[in-house]
Design a protein around this motif. Structure first.
Motif, mmCIF file in Angstrom:
data_model
loop_
_atom_site.group_PDB
_atom_site.id
_atom_site.type_symbol
_atom_site.label_atom_id
_atom_site.label_comp_id
_atom_site.label_asym_id
_atom_site.label_seq_id
_atom_site.Cartn_x
_atom_site.Cartn_y
_atom_site.Cartn_z
ATOM 1 N N HIS A 157 65.789 23.210 28.138
ATOM 2 C CA HIS A 157 64.531 23.120 27.409
ATOM 3 C C HIS A 157 64.773 22.443 26.063
ATOM 4 O O HIS A 157 65.840 22.564 25.471
ATOM 5 C CB HIS A 157 63.946 24.521 27.196
ATOM 6 C CG HIS A 157 62.539 24.523 26.692
ATOM 7 N ND1 HIS A 157 62.230 24.409 25.347
ATOM 8 C CD2 HIS A 157 61.358 24.608 27.340
ATOM 9 C CE1 HIS A 157 60.912 24.439 25.202
ATOM 10 N NE2 HIS A 157 60.354 24.560 26.385
ATOM 11 N N ARG A 158 63.771 21.735 25.598
ATOM 12 C CA ARG A 158 63.888 20.978 24.353
ATOM 13 C C ARG A 158 64.292 21.865 23.176
ATOM 14 O O ARG A 158 65.141 21.473 22.363
ATOM 15 C CB ARG A 158 62.557 20.298 24.051
ATOM 16 C CG ARG A 158 62.550 19.426 22.811
ATOM 17 C CD ARG A 158 61.200 18.781 22.621
ATOM 18 N NE ARG A 158 60.147 19.772 22.455
ATOM 19 C CZ ARG A 158 58.861 19.483 22.311
ATOM 20 N NH1 ARG A 158 58.461 18.227 22.391
ATOM 21 N NH2 ARG A 158 57.967 20.437 22.154
ATOM 22 N N LYS A 163 64.687 18.619 29.261
ATOM 23 C CA LYS A 163 65.205 17.287 28.981
ATOM 24 C C LYS A 163 66.705 17.247 29.261
ATOM 25 O O LYS A 163 67.368 18.282 29.324
ATOM 26 C CB LYS A 163 64.953 16.898 27.520
ATOM 27 C CG LYS A 163 63.495 16.723 27.139
ATOM 28 C CD LYS A 163 63.351 16.429 25.654
ATOM 29 C CE LYS A 163 64.113 15.174 25.260
ATOM 30 N NZ LYS A 163 63.949 14.875 23.815
ATOM 31 N N LYS A 171 54.262 24.803 28.408
ATOM 32 C CA LYS A 171 54.626 23.708 29.307
ATOM 33 C C LYS A 171 56.144 23.582 29.413
ATOM 34 O O LYS A 171 56.872 23.773 28.446
ATOM 35 C CB LYS A 171 54.032 22.399 28.781
ATOM 36 C CG LYS A 171 54.241 21.215 29.706
ATOM 37 C CD LYS A 171 53.585 19.965 29.145
ATOM 38 C CE LYS A 171 53.802 18.764 30.048
ATOM 39 N NZ LYS A 171 53.180 17.533 29.491
ATOM 40 N N ARG A 178 59.353 21.837 29.195
ATOM 41 C CA ARG A 178 59.801 20.656 28.449
ATOM 42 C C ARG A 178 61.310 20.461 28.613
ATOM 43 O O ARG A 178 62.055 20.339 27.642
ATOM 44 C CB ARG A 178 59.433 20.792 26.972
ATOM 45 C CG ARG A 178 57.928 20.953 26.749
ATOM 46 C CD ARG A 178 57.576 21.030 25.276
ATOM 47 N NE ARG A 178 56.158 21.260 25.069
ATOM 48 C CZ ARG A 178 55.230 20.314 25.075
ATOM 49 N NH1 ARG A 178 55.579 19.064 25.285
ATOM 50 N NH2 ARG A 178 53.956 20.607 24.869
#
Length: 212
Positions: free
Chosen positions: A188-189, A61, A57, A59
């Motif tokens: 991405h995280r 942020k 997924k 992710r």
């Protein structure tokens, strides 16, 4: 003729439906423990499917990070970091101090194997419960474990992607009125976690709490 054939098909389907319903009711009434175990196992398999889907997924942020390092020193560290991570400068607006880096993110062998093992374990549990409920065809259910590698293949095909990191550099006055670099990073995280671990950067909210 067509009407007669359709009536025959409908009658056979009704018979199959009745036999199947009777068999399921007998299983539920005669094996309440196994039926409950089957229900829990199915729920666990649903959770496993969501976990496998979540592994790929997006992710992305946005975080605001601040540093005590001078802007020139921090700029050199950022360049070295992105070069070490095989990111290339894709776009730059130096008047706004905005930069975009792009790089190919490789899938993880460990995660691919881990997901395959989880899928194999989950399918094995499901097939064992089904084989206890239907012992006459238990060997057919055990073959479900053969589709477990599909989890690793799904991850491997979806996880490899071009990652884009957006970076904006501003200046914020510290408690002693000295200018401090403020970075707004969208990525991405996992990439954000790596940046904070390898560079002298702290979340802005955390630093604001400490200063007060």
């Amino acid at each position: 003729m067509v009407t007669g054939n359709w009536s025959l098909v409908t009658e056979k389907l009704s018979t199959i439906h009745y036999q199947l319903s009777t068999a399921i009711n007998e299983v539920i009434l005669n094996n309440p423990i196994l039926s409950s175990t089957l229900l829990l196992t199915i729920l666990l398999m649903v959770g496993l499917l969501f976990f496998i889907r979540g592994s790929v997924k997006d992710r992305t942020k946005e975080v605001k990070l601040i540093s005590w390092e001078p802007e020139e020193s921090l700029s050199l560290q950022l360049q070295a970091y992105f070069a070490g991570r095989a990111y290339n400068l894709a776009d730059a607006d130096r008047s706004q101090n905005q930069f975009a880096f792009e790089g190919w993110v490789r899938p993880s062998w460990f995660l691919a194997i881990f997901l395959t093992c989880l899928a194999a374990l989950g399918l094995l549990c499901l097939s064992l419960v089904l084989s206890f409920l239907y012992p006459s065809i238990g060997n057919i259910f055990l073959s479900l474990t053969l589709i477990a590698p599909g989890a690793g293949i799904f991850y491997w095909q979806k996880a490899g992607r071009w990652e884009r990191v957006l970076l904006k550099v501003d200046t914020l006055s510290g408690p002693d009125q000295s200018p401090r670099p403020l970075l707004t990073i969208t990525a991405h995280r996992d990439e954000l976690r790596q940046i904070q671990q390898q560079l002298p950067l702290k979340p802005l909210a955390e630093e604001m709490k400490l200063s007060h």
